[in-house]
Design a protein around this motif. Sequence first.
Motif, PDB file in Angstrom:
ATOM      1  N   ASN A 231      -4.087 -11.665  -3.969  1.00  0.00           N
ATOM      2  CA  ASN A 231      -2.648 -11.461  -4.092  1.00  0.00           C
ATOM      3  C   ASN A 231      -2.249 -11.072  -5.510  1.00  0.00           C
ATOM      4  O   ASN A 231      -2.903 -11.452  -6.482  1.00  0.00           O
ATOM      5  N   ASP A 236       0.946  -7.486  -0.859  1.00  0.00           N
ATOM      6  CA  ASP A 236      -0.448  -7.593  -0.423  1.00  0.00           C
ATOM      7  C   ASP A 236      -0.440  -8.094   1.016  1.00  0.00           C
ATOM      8  O   ASP A 236       0.184  -9.117   1.313  1.00  0.00           O
ATOM      9  N   SER A 252      -2.536  -3.070  -0.186  1.00  0.00           N
ATOM     10  CA  SER A 252      -1.695  -3.462  -1.317  1.00  0.00           C
ATOM     11  C   SER A 252      -1.083  -2.226  -1.952  1.00  0.00           C
ATOM     12  O   SER A 252      -1.694  -1.148  -1.972  1.00  0.00           O
TER      13      SER A 252
END
Length: 264
Positions: A231, A236, A252
Amino acid sequence: DINSEKSDFGAILYDNTLYFSSARNASRKEYGWNKEPFLDIYSAEYNTDGTITNPTAVESLNSKYHDGSVTVSADGNTLYFSSDSFRESSFEKDKANKQKLGRNNLYKATKEGDSWTNITALPFNSAAYSTSNPSLSRDGKTLYFSSDMPGSIGGVDIWKVAVSNDGSFGKPENLGKKVNTEGTESFPFISDDNNTLYFASSGKPGLGGLDIFKADLAKGTEAVNLGKPVNTEKDDFAFSFNKDKKIGFLSSNRNGNDDIFSAT
């Protein structure tokens, strides 16, 4: 290497085939909201050295509208995917923006030779809400998906529905407040154990935007943020994991637009 200058996301690996969604097809009509071509479903080859090559549009699944993402049964013969409800001529019109308002709907396809056929809409689709981002358990008995159908806690929640041996479906069930929030929860992925669920959330505490979480559905405990480096402060999402090859994929926009990343 399979990323394009347009949006690419939702990668999932079955055997040696990687499926994903992409807006790279410049011959497609532009989608009015983001000025990119409509999404198509692609497949690419996952090679023994870990490289991914030859991304090719899955023409037997793609329509002239949005298509993707997908999930495939353990035997490789059944595929569920998201597509625009325009496929069924079910939409509303947004007169102010001169746009047709479609919904995401879920569809099922079966494999014949090298092609996907018998595309059918799932019975709980609706013109009043969206159903999308399917993930099928390895035993084929439970289909997880995201939806804003009545009974949702937030804007979009994660739901599940039982799949019978005869191919019929039960009543969709909301996964409840251990998973869902008043924000957005989407892109579920159910692991091989049929207990560990990965999903993206904007409503749980995170690093920013959409973050990827995992939840133990058997224990019913609170979902856990996967943290960095999975993350970031950006969006994401769409995490998937191939147990045999010990490789995961996520999507992402940390580099600008939506791209596919791998993680060991």
